[in-house]
Design an enzyme around this catalytic site. Structure first.
Site, PDB file in Angstrom:
ATOM      1  N   HIS A 241     -24.633  17.963  38.742  1.00  0.00           N
ATOM      2  CA  HIS A 241     -24.426  16.525  38.967  1.00  0.00           C
ATOM      3  C   HIS A 241     -24.321  16.215  40.456  1.00  0.00           C
ATOM      4  O   HIS A 241     -24.947  15.283  40.974  1.00  0.00           O
ATOM      5  CB  HIS A 241     -23.155  16.056  38.260  1.00  0.00           C
TER       6      HIS A 241
ATOM      7  N   HIS B  27     -29.950  11.772  26.585  1.00  0.00           N
ATOM      8  CA  HIS B  27     -29.830  10.706  27.578  1.00  0.00           C
ATOM      9  C   HIS B  27     -30.268  11.124  28.970  1.00  0.00           C
ATOM     10  O   HIS B  27     -30.426  12.308  29.252  1.00  0.00           O
ATOM     11  CB  HIS B  27     -28.408  10.133  27.594  1.00  0.00           C
TER      12      HIS B  27
ATOM     13  N   TRP C 284     -30.356  -6.022  10.127  1.00  0.00           N
ATOM     14  CA  TRP C 284     -30.145  -5.658  11.530  1.00  0.00           C
ATOM     15  C   TRP C 284     -28.708  -5.270  11.760  1.00  0.00           C
ATOM     16  O   TRP C 284     -27.837  -5.548  10.933  1.00  0.00           O
ATOM     17  CB  TRP C 284     -30.635  -6.736  12.507  1.00  0.00           C
TER      18      TRP C 284
ATOM     19  N   HIS D 292     -23.951   7.768  28.335  1.00  0.00           N
ATOM     20  CA  HIS D 292     -24.243   9.206  28.294  1.00  0.00           C
ATOM     21  C   HIS D 292     -24.001   9.771  26.890  1.00  0.00           C
ATOM     22  O   HIS D 292     -23.354  10.788  26.715  1.00  0.00           O
ATOM     23  CB  HIS D 292     -23.428   9.944  29.362  1.00  0.00           C
TER      24      HIS D 292
ATOM     25  N   HIS E   1     -24.863   7.918  38.835  1.00  0.00           N
ATOM     26  CA  HIS E   1     -23.863   8.466  37.906  1.00  0.00           C
ATOM     27  C   HIS E   1     -22.800   9.245  38.677  1.00  0.00           C
ATOM     28  O   HIS E   1     -21.644   9.298  38.259  1.00  0.00           O
ATOM     29  CB  HIS E   1     -24.567   9.362  36.892  1.00  0.00           C
TER      30      HIS E   1
HETATM   31  C1  23J Z   1     -18.967  12.671  33.439  1.00  0.00           C
HETATM   32  C2  23J Z   1     -18.194  13.644  33.999  1.00  0.00           C
HETATM   33  C3  23J Z   1     -18.589  14.962  33.913  1.00  0.00           C
HETATM   34  C4  23J Z   1     -19.763  15.275  33.267  1.00  0.00           C
HETATM   35  C5  23J Z   1     -20.579  14.277  32.710  1.00  0.00           C
HETATM   36  C6  23J Z   1     -20.151  12.985  32.786  1.00  0.00           C
HETATM   37  C7  23J Z   1     -21.864  14.607  32.014  1.00  0.00           C
HETATM   38  O1  23J Z   1     -22.158  15.728  31.709  1.00  0.00           O
HETATM   39  C8  23J Z   1     -22.889  13.578  31.764  1.00  0.00           C
HETATM   40  O2  23J Z   1     -23.140  13.187  30.619  1.00  0.00           O
HETATM   41  O3  23J Z   1     -23.518  13.163  32.713  1.00  0.00           O
HETATM   42  S1  23J Z   1     -20.247  16.955  33.180  1.00  0.00           S
HETATM   43 MN    MN Z   2     -25.069  12.320  31.423  1.00  0.00          MN
END
Ligand code: 23J
Ligand code: MN
Length: 258
Positions: free
Chosen positions: A207, A73, A61, A69, A79
């Site tokens: 986002h 994912h 293990w 992320h 987020h």
């Molecule tokens: C944090 C800041 C900007 C971005 C992202 C994360 C991602 O693409 C993500 O993995 O959610 S663009």
């Molecule tokens: Mn992401």
């Protein structure tokens, strides 16, 4: 026969195929690189605890760690700051009904090959709908670019001015959210936003607008070329991390045989 008996039989017989849309979690798989003033995403890391040896004679293990992320994912509404107050907006509180949904697959691989900064707009989605039918409410929109077939350097495609990879503008996301009420938007690239999406208006429109509306994201998908434009069902169940902003996960799609 009941619907679920038919489903079970069809999977066992192979008349319903299960397509894996997931990359292998591997320390070498690229992660998002943000401008240096920001905190950075950790890659997948693995550490052996025992392997049938003095540390554990009969068992193998490992410990692993990663950012929420990393790799293929799921992005939850919390987020992004726009989604911070969305009810049930973290991976542990999301309604699991959303984890099993039909998918529309929008193939823009030719456009992405011709232009790494290809921007998906509302007009492209409307043109796709003329050919393949309207996007049903509650379904995933999956953006096929064939980006998953690139090696690590071409995948990130970093230049002096940052990453160059295709993604949507605000008009595309507004159309998906406001007109079609999708469950979320999934991509083959490292983010639901274009590599240059930080310079769009608003910055990071996928986002910002998706998560503000309580919608989800899927990133680093693969094998979208094995899915029909409409008719697949996606199963995407993130890990139940307390207050999690997202999580690596196994994503599969059910596809009817020919
Ligand atoms: C944090 C800041 C900007 C971005 C992202 C994360 C991602 O693409 C993500 O993995 O959610 S663009
Ligand atoms: Mn992401």
């Amino acid at each position: 026969m009941s619907l679920l008996q038919q489903l079970g039989d069809a999977v066992i017989s192979g008349s319903l195929k299960v397509v894996d849309l997931t990359h292998t979690l591997d320390p070498d798989f690229p992660v998002l690189v943000l401008p240096p003033e920001f905190g950075q995403c950790q890659p997948f890391r693995i550490e052996e605890v025992s392997r049938y040896d003095e540390r554990g004679p009969a068992w193998y293990w490992r410990n692993f760690s990663c950012n929420e992320h990393t790799g293929t994912h799921f992005d939850a509404p919390v987020h992004w700051v726009t989604g911070k107050d969305v009810p049930n907006g973290s991976v542990d509180t999301i309604d699991p009904n959303g984890f099993v949904r039909p998918a529309c697959v929008l193939d823009f691989s030719k456009e992405a090959l011709a232009d790494a900064d290809f921007v998906l707009k509302e007009e492209h989605i409307k043109a796709w709908e003329k050919e393949h039918g309207d996007i049903p409410a509650g379904s995933w929109v999956l953006f096929r670019t064939d980006w998953s077939q690139r090696g690590p350097t071409e995948y990130l495609n970093l230049k002096e001015d940052g990453a160059h990879s295709p993604g949507p503008d605000a008009s595309a996301i507004r159309y998906m959210v406001e007109t079609r009420d999708v469950v979320g938007f999934g991509v083959e690239t490292i983010g639901t936003d274009a590599g240059q999406g930080g310079h769009f208006d608003p910055p990071y429109p996928a986002h910002s607008l998706l998560h503000g509306a309580g919608k989800y994201g899927l990133q680093c998908l693969r094998n979208l070329d094995q899915l029909p434009p409409q008719g697949a069902v996606v199963i995407a169940t993130p890990l139940k991390i307390k207050a999690g902003s997202g999580s690596p996960l196994r994503v599969v799609a059910l596809v009817e045989g020919k």
